[in-house]
Design a protein around this motif. Structure first.
Motif, PDB file in Angstrom:
ATOM      1  N   LEU A   1       0.839  -1.207   0.000  1.00 40.87           N
ATOM      2  CA  LEU A   1       0.000   0.000   0.000  1.00 40.87           C
ATOM      3  C   LEU A   1       0.874   1.257   0.000  1.00 40.87           C
ATOM      4  O   LEU A   1       0.621   2.199  -0.750  1.00 40.87           O
ATOM      5  CB  LEU A   1      -0.938   0.005   1.206  1.00 40.87           C
ATOM      6  N   ILE A   2       1.884   1.262   0.840  1.00 41.91           N
ATOM      7  CA  ILE A   2       2.775   2.424   0.908  1.00 41.91           C
ATOM      8  C   ILE A   2       3.452   2.664  -0.440  1.00 41.91           C
ATOM      9  O   ILE A   2       3.483   3.785  -0.946  1.00 41.91           O
ATOM     10  CB  ILE A   2       3.823   2.246   2.030  1.00 41.91           C
ATOM     11  N   LEU A   3       3.960   1.600  -1.048  1.00 43.62           N
ATOM     12  CA  LEU A   3       4.702   1.740  -2.298  1.00 43.62           C
ATOM     13  C   LEU A   3       3.800   2.046  -3.495  1.00 43.62           C
ATOM     14  O   LEU A   3       4.186   2.805  -4.383  1.00 43.62           O
ATOM     15  CB  LEU A   3       5.526   0.481  -2.558  1.00 43.62           C
ATOM     16  N   SER A   4       2.603   1.467  -3.533  1.00 45.81           N
ATOM     17  CA  SER A   4       1.758   1.608  -4.717  1.00 45.81           C
ATOM     18  C   SER A   4       0.681   2.685  -4.601  1.00 45.81           C
ATOM     19  O   SER A   4       0.070   3.048  -5.598  1.00 45.81           O
ATOM     20  CB  SER A   4       1.080   0.268  -5.032  1.00 45.81           C
ATOM     21  N   CYS A   5       0.478   3.209  -3.404  1.00 48.33           N
ATOM     22  CA  CYS A   5      -0.635   4.139  -3.210  1.00 48.33           C
ATOM     23  C   CYS A   5      -0.227   5.409  -2.478  1.00 48.33           C
ATOM     24  O   CYS A   5      -0.341   6.507  -2.995  1.00 48.33           O
ATOM     25  CB  CYS A   5      -1.757   3.429  -2.453  1.00 48.33           C
ATOM     26  N   VAL A   6       0.231   5.257  -1.252  1.00 45.02           N
ATOM     27  CA  VAL A   6       0.475   6.388  -0.368  1.00 45.02           C
ATOM     28  C   VAL A   6       1.717   7.170  -0.782  1.00 45.02           C
ATOM     29  O   VAL A   6       1.696   8.403  -0.822  1.00 45.02           O
ATOM     30  CB  VAL A   6       0.596   5.904   1.099  1.00 45.02           C
ATOM     31  N   GLY A   7       2.776   6.467  -1.071  1.00 41.42           N
ATOM     32  CA  GLY A   7       4.039   7.119  -1.369  1.00 41.42           C
ATOM     33  C   GLY A   7       4.788   7.429  -0.086  1.00 41.42           C
ATOM     34  O   GLY A   7       4.181   7.639   0.967  1.00 41.42           O
ATOM     35  N   LEU A   8       6.088   7.430  -0.157  1.00 41.60           N
ATOM     36  CA  LEU A   8       6.909   7.644   1.034  1.00 41.60           C
ATOM     37  C   LEU A   8       6.661   9.010   1.673  1.00 41.60           C
ATOM     38  O   LEU A   8       6.678   9.148   2.889  1.00 41.60           O
ATOM     39  CB  LEU A   8       8.388   7.461   0.694  1.00 41.60           C
ATOM     40  N   GLY A   9       6.388  10.016   0.854  1.00 43.35           N
ATOM     41  CA  GLY A   9       6.162  11.360   1.378  1.00 43.35           C
ATOM     42  C   GLY A   9       4.876  11.526   2.160  1.00 43.35           C
ATOM     43  O   GLY A   9       4.747  12.470   2.945  1.00 43.35           O
ATOM     44  N   ASN A  10       3.923  10.637   1.958  1.00 42.88           N
ATOM     45  CA  ASN A  10       2.625  10.747   2.640  1.00 42.88           C
ATOM     46  C   ASN A  10       2.483   9.812   3.841  1.00 42.88           C
ATOM     47  O   ASN A  10       1.417   9.764   4.450  1.00 42.88           O
ATOM     48  CB  ASN A  10       1.484  10.441   1.664  1.00 42.88           C
ATOM     49  N   ILE A  11       3.523   9.063   4.165  1.00 38.39           N
ATOM     50  CA  ILE A  11       3.408   8.072   5.245  1.00 38.39           C
ATOM     51  C   ILE A  11       3.021   8.724   6.562  1.00 38.39           C
ATOM     52  O   ILE A  11       2.079   8.286   7.226  1.00 38.39           O
ATOM     53  CB  ILE A  11       4.711   7.261   5.414  1.00 38.39           C
ATOM     54  N   LYS A  12       3.715   9.787   6.952  1.00 37.69           N
ATOM     55  CA  LYS A  12       3.451  10.416   8.247  1.00 37.69           C
ATOM     56  C   LYS A  12       2.022  10.943   8.320  1.00 37.69           C
ATOM     57  O   LYS A  12       1.308  10.701   9.292  1.00 37.69           O
ATOM     58  CB  LYS A  12       4.451  11.548   8.503  1.00 37.69           C
ATOM     59  N   LYS A  13       1.593  11.644   7.283  1.00 39.27           N
ATOM     60  CA  LYS A  13       0.239  12.200   7.234  1.00 39.27           C
ATOM     61  C   LYS A  13      -0.811  11.085   7.318  1.00 39.27           C
ATOM     62  O   LYS A  13      -1.791  11.179   8.048  1.00 39.27           O
ATOM     63  CB  LYS A  13       0.091  13.008   5.945  1.00 39.27           C
TER      64      LYS A  13
ATOM     65  N   THR B   1      -0.788   9.451  10.852  1.00 34.86           N
ATOM     66  CA  THR B   1      -1.421  10.357  11.809  1.00 34.86           C
ATOM     67  C   THR B   1      -2.938  10.290  11.679  1.00 34.86           C
ATOM     68  O   THR B   1      -3.658  10.214  12.686  1.00 34.86           O
ATOM     69  CB  THR B   1      -0.922  11.805  11.584  1.00 34.86           C
ATOM     70  N   ARG B   2      -3.426  10.269  10.444  1.00 35.54           N
ATOM     71  CA  ARG B   2      -4.869  10.179  10.197  1.00 35.54           C
ATOM     72  C   ARG B   2      -5.427   8.859  10.731  1.00 35.54           C
ATOM     73  O   ARG B   2      -6.448   8.838  11.413  1.00 35.54           O
ATOM     74  CB  ARG B   2      -5.132  10.311   8.691  1.00 35.54           C
ATOM     75  N   GLU B   3      -4.765   7.755  10.426  1.00 36.58           N
ATOM     76  CA  GLU B   3      -5.247   6.444  10.861  1.00 36.58           C
ATOM     77  C   GLU B   3      -5.218   6.310  12.386  1.00 36.58           C
ATOM     78  O   GLU B   3      -6.121   5.737  12.977  1.00 36.58           O
ATOM     79  CB  GLU B   3      -4.447   5.325  10.198  1.00 36.58           C
ATOM     80  N   THR B   4      -4.186   6.846  13.024  1.00 39.82           N
ATOM     81  CA  THR B   4      -4.100   6.820  14.490  1.00 39.82           C
ATOM     82  C   THR B   4      -5.234   7.616  15.104  1.00 39.82           C
ATOM     83  O   THR B   4      -5.853   7.184  16.079  1.00 39.82           O
ATOM     84  CB  THR B   4      -2.733   7.376  14.949  1.00 39.82           C
ATOM     85  N   MET B   5      -5.527   8.775  14.527  1.00 40.33           N
ATOM     86  CA  MET B   5      -6.628   9.611  15.007  1.00 40.33           C
ATOM     87  C   MET B   5      -7.963   8.866  14.896  1.00 40.33           C
ATOM     88  O   MET B   5      -8.753   8.846  15.837  1.00 40.33           O
ATOM     89  CB  MET B   5      -6.667  10.917  14.212  1.00 40.33           C
ATOM     90  N   ILE B   6      -8.192   8.222  13.763  1.00 42.04           N
ATOM     91  CA  ILE B   6      -9.446   7.485  13.559  1.00 42.04           C
ATOM     92  C   ILE B   6      -9.575   6.364  14.596  1.00 42.04           C
ATOM     93  O   ILE B   6     -10.632   6.193  15.201  1.00 42.04           O
ATOM     94  CB  ILE B   6      -9.531   6.933  12.116  1.00 42.04           C
TER      95      ILE B   6
END
Length: 191
Positions: free
Chosen positions: A88-100, A103-108
């Motif tokens: 998912l990280i490699l094909s969708c989110v991208g390394l630059g969006n991991i933190k964001k 953070t969103r998933e932890t909040m949810i």
């Protein structure tokens, strides 16, 4: 409504990719580049795999709508789930969006209750068949299924126009979060 088979995956991923192409919440975590649509498809593929393993995947009887339901209390960390996360990280989110994204998933997860819930992760209707009552019929059947499973339904939406639709089916907004968009947390009790 019927439980989807694994060989329904391509159809379900296609319906959800088309349905969520312009969704703010989806586009918040998907890397925004020339591959954006294939990245949304990768997210839907991931979500299908997770729900097929730790929840339920449903298709409307006419195969024009689908829903991904997760039972968070049944989700386990396995080698396969870790590989899905990496993919998912490699094909969708991208390394630059991991933190964001993290953070969103932890909040949810902090906002969602710790009880056994029926988490309606995605519900979508093929855009060519929207506004015909197909999604409403599927949602009614999901509500009945949640009652059979004795689990209240929880979900999030970033689509303001969907709020009255969910409220019509007995959902209540129990929390709102401000990201670069507003995310609404909804639930529907068993009664």
């Amino acid at each position: 409504m019927k439980k989807a088979e694994y060989n329904d995956k391509d159809l379900i991923v296609d319906i959800l990719t088309k349905s969520f192409e312009t969704n703010q919440s989806v586009n918040y975590i998907v890397k925004q580049d020339s591959k954006r649509l294939s990245r949304i498809k990768a997210l839907m593929d991931y979500s299908f795999e997770v729900c097929y393993s730790f929840g339920d995947v449903f298709l409307s009887d006419d195969n024009k709508a689908c829903a991904l339901v997760l039972y968070p209390d049944k989700k386990k960390t396995t080698i396969r789930s870790i590989l899905l996360d990496v993919k998912l990280i490699l094909s969708c989110v991208g390394l630059g969006n991991i933190k964001k994204t993290m953070t969103r998933e932890t909040m949810i997860k902090k906002i969602q209750p710790k009880e056994s819930i029926y988490y309606l992760w995605f519900i979508g209707v093929d855009p060519a068949n929207q506004n015909m009552g197909i999604g409403s019929e599927l949602l009614k059947e999901l509500i009945e299924d949640s009652k059979l499973n004795e689990r209240p339904i929880f979900l999030e939406t970033s689509t303001l126009k969907n709020l009255p639709w969910y409220k019509k089916f007995g959902f209540n907004v129990y929390h709102e979060a401000e990201l670069s968009y507003k995310l609404f947390f909804l639930n529907r009790s068993l009664t």
